[in-house]
Motif scaffolding. Structure first.
Motif, short mmCIF file in Angstrom:
data_model
loop_
_atom_site.label_atom_id
_atom_site.label_comp_id
_atom_site.label_asym_id
_atom_site.label_seq_id
_atom_site.Cartn_x
_atom_site.Cartn_y
_atom_site.Cartn_z
N UNK A 1 -15.39 -4.98 3.93
CA UNK A 1 -15.19 -5.00 5.38
C UNK A 1 -13.98 -4.15 5.77
N UNK A 2 -12.88 -4.32 5.02
CA UNK A 2 -11.66 -3.59 5.35
C UNK A 2 -11.89 -2.09 5.23
N UNK A 3 -12.62 -1.65 4.19
CA UNK A 3 -12.91 -0.22 4.03
C UNK A 3 -13.71 0.29 5.22
N UNK A 4 -14.63 -0.53 5.66
CA UNK A 4 -15.44 -0.14 6.81
C UNK A 4 -14.56 -0.05 8.06
N UNK A 5 -13.68 -1.02 8.25
CA UNK A 5 -12.78 -1.02 9.41
C UNK A 5 -11.84 0.18 9.38
N UNK A 6 -11.24 0.47 8.19
CA UNK A 6 -10.29 1.58 8.08
C UNK A 6 -10.94 2.90 8.50
N UNK A 7 -12.25 3.04 8.21
CA UNK A 7 -12.87 4.35 8.42
C UNK A 7 -13.65 4.44 9.72
N UNK B 1 -3.85 -0.10 10.69
CA UNK B 1 -4.50 0.09 9.38
C UNK B 1 -3.58 -0.38 8.25
N UNK B 2 -2.30 -0.11 8.39
CA UNK B 2 -1.35 -0.59 7.37
C UNK B 2 -1.30 -2.12 7.39
N UNK B 3 -1.31 -2.69 8.61
CA UNK B 3 -1.32 -4.15 8.73
C UNK B 3 -2.50 -4.76 8.02
N UNK B 4 -3.67 -4.16 8.22
CA UNK B 4 -4.86 -4.67 7.54
C UNK B 4 -4.73 -4.49 6.03
N UNK B 5 -4.12 -3.37 5.60
CA UNK B 5 -3.94 -3.15 4.16
C UNK B 5 -3.03 -4.23 3.57
N UNK B 6 -1.97 -4.61 4.29
CA UNK B 6 -1.08 -5.66 3.80
C UNK B 6 -1.82 -7.00 3.78
N UNK C 1 -10.08 6.01 2.45
CA UNK C 1 -9.71 4.62 2.15
C UNK C 1 -8.67 4.54 1.02
N UNK C 2 -8.50 5.62 0.26
CA UNK C 2 -7.67 5.54 -0.94
C UNK C 2 -6.21 5.13 -0.68
N UNK C 3 -5.54 5.75 0.33
CA UNK C 3 -4.15 5.30 0.54
C UNK C 3 -4.07 3.80 0.87
N UNK C 4 -5.03 3.27 1.61
CA UNK C 4 -4.98 1.85 1.98
C UNK C 4 -5.31 0.97 0.77
N UNK C 5 -6.21 1.46 -0.06
CA UNK C 5 -6.50 0.72 -1.30
C UNK C 5 -5.25 0.65 -2.17
N UNK C 6 -4.50 1.76 -2.17
CA UNK C 6 -3.25 1.77 -2.96
C UNK C 6 -2.25 0.78 -2.38
N UNK C 7 -2.10 0.78 -1.06
CA UNK C 7 -1.14 -0.13 -0.42
C UNK C 7 -1.49 -1.58 -0.75
N UNK C 8 -2.76 -1.95 -0.61
CA UNK C 8 -3.12 -3.35 -0.83
C UNK C 8 -2.93 -3.74 -2.30
N UNK C 9 -3.21 -2.79 -3.23
CA UNK C 9 -3.04 -3.12 -4.65
C UNK C 9 -1.57 -3.35 -4.97
#
Ligand SMILES: [Zn+2]
Lengths: 414, 57
Positions: A106-112, A121-126, A252-260
């Motif tokens: 869902x988050x990947x879909x929202x980010x894009x 987007x950063x908020x959602x990643x956190x 989505x990659x930068x947000x995936x990195x932030x969440x990880x």
């Protein structure tokens, strides 16, 4: 025992009922955070709700902890085995995973595709990172079990935070070296969280690798094989991230990195507060004394315990690592934190606050003898100067001049 | 003689070796080790050990 098994499936017997039985379902609110955030943003139009994850964990849960308080209730010894056999409890933990990964998609879909600012987007990643981090706690519960499928689910849960090596290092590394200077995941007296974080991240990684390398070497195999559990766990992360990139694009990659990164940092801050300053002494034979209840920090705050599957009953966890969360007990004589893990995490982020709250508790635990604590070697001089120990006399004389105190005591410590 | 392994950390108790560090003589059967004994490496309870193999000795 027979009377207990007759009632199997209801969480109660004539003599005792599990007051938290249905509360454990509340833990599933956490993986649902991306859905809740999306729903609240849609309903209110307020972008601030993308930050729902950190708000729930670092504001709401500490407040509920204060409101609801503590509970030291233990299941009776003779019912523990029966309580562990009740499959309802393990299904509650399994259910975390499908919700966790649905939320990630869902988050990947929202980010894009969803209209969001960069801050949104950063908020959602956190928020997704909070799910990933608490997912490591779910993985921790599953990774300690003897059942093969639960260990496999543990690795699946870890894929999102790229921390697949955790379940190797934690069981065969941390549980062996806990509360010793050799353990990367046990924090030391005088060590800030920010100093601990890189030490634990790097140390856990190298520890996991050498444990697997040694295991494979015993079978005359090279570590470069998918039978290496570190490599196959990372492969899961690789497949996951590649799949999401193919489906949603490289955006989505930068947000995936932030969440990880946020996710595994959340695990590391929990590591930081579980054993801070506590030390196992060496016995005459040169081995460390056994890990005992006095080597872990505990808390009976109900809200945090429900969201972390009794992780805060940490002393019993180290004494009985494969015991399922619902059966973990409070030890009266074990060191207690002044608040639940959720509040203490915030405290750990602010080193002066942490020192103020925790250092005197470590000292009290060792009856004022700081030399019994696991002291950060980099700050050993400073710690001994401030809290006495072998350099008590010279430290007291130089206490007036802060400038010269450091160097004067450096010499004294050696 | 049997070998028992700690399911948590991998420590092995070999009945033929015993655990002289703590006065458990070589040849001591697993059943004869006190119930409150726990893993010397990780502190896991005796119940967390499983029998893995019969030692050659
Ligand atoms: Zn062990």
């Amino acid at each position: 025992m027979t009377s207990a098994t007759a009632d199997h499936g209801t969480g109660e017997t004539a003599a005792w009922r599990d007051g938290k039985r249905y509360a454990w379902l509340l833990g599933l609110v956490v993986p649902a955070i991306p859905f809740l955030a999306w729903g609240l943003v849609s309903a209110t139009g307020l972008g601030a709700f993308w930050w729902l994850g950190p708000v729930i964990v670092f504001v709401l849960i500490p407040l509920i902890d204060v409101a609801v308080g503590t509970d030291a209730e233990n299941p009776p010894d003779e019912l523990i085995e029966w309580l562990e056999q009740d499959r309802y409890y393990r299904w509650v933990t399994y259910l975390y995973l499908p919700i966790q990964y649905a939320g990630l998609v869902l988050a990947c879909w929202l980010w894009t595709t969803y209209p969001m600012t960069l801050v949104d987007r950063v908020g959602l990643a956190v928020s997704v990172g909070v799910v990933a981090g608490i997912g490591i706690n779910t993985a921790h519960e599953l990774g300690h079990k003897k059942e093969k499928h639960e260990r496999w689910l543990s690795r699946v849960a870890l894929a999102q935070s790229c921390y697949g090596h955790f379940f190797i290092e934690h069981n065969r590394g941390h549980h062996v070296r806990v509360a010793t200077p050799e353990d990367p995941a046990s924090s030391r007296f005088g060590e800030t969280f920010w100093g601990f974080l890189p030490r634990s991240v790097v140390g856990s990684l190298t520890s996991a690798w050498s444990l697997e390398k040694a295991r494979l070497a015993r079978q005359n195999k090279s570590p470069w094989t998918l039978r290496n559990d570190v490599l196959n766990a990372w492969a899961m992360s690789g497949v996951l991230f590649a799949g999401l990139t193919v489906a949603f694009g490289p955006a989505v990659l930068p947000y995936l990195a932030v969440q990880a990164v946020f996710g595994f940092s959340l695990l590391e801050v929990v590591n930081y507060l579980e054993h801070y300053g506590l030390l196992r002494q060496k016995t005459d034979s040169g081995r460390y004394e056994r890990a005992a209840p006095r080597h872990s920090w505990n808390s009976n705050n109900v809200a945090t315990n429900v969201f972390l599957y009794h992780l805060q009953r940490h002393s019993d966890h180290h004494a009985n690592p494969t015991r399922r969360y619902q059966a973990l007990r409070d030890f009266e004589q074990a060191p207690q934190l002044p608040a639940g893990y959720a509040s203490m995490i915030v405290c750990a982020w602010i080193p002066p606050l942490w020192r103020k709250v925790m250092d005197r508790r470590v000292l009290a635990h060792y009856d004022g003898d700081v030399t019994l604590a696991n002291i950060d070697p980099r700050n050993r001089g400073k710690v001994l100067a401030r809290h006495g120990g072998v350099t008590e006399a010279p430290a007291a004389s130089s206490a007036g001049s802060a400038g010269s105190a450091g160097s004067a005591v450096e010499g004294g410590a050696r | 003689m049997k070998i028992y392994r700690c399911e948590v950390c991998g420590f092995e108790y070999d009945e033929s070796q015993g655990w002289p560090d703590e006065g458990i003589a070589p040849g001591t059967k697993w059943e004869d080790i006190p119930e409150d004994w726990c893993c010397p490496d990780c502190g896991a309870a005796k119940a967390d050990f499983v029998m893995v193999e019969v030692s050659p000795a």
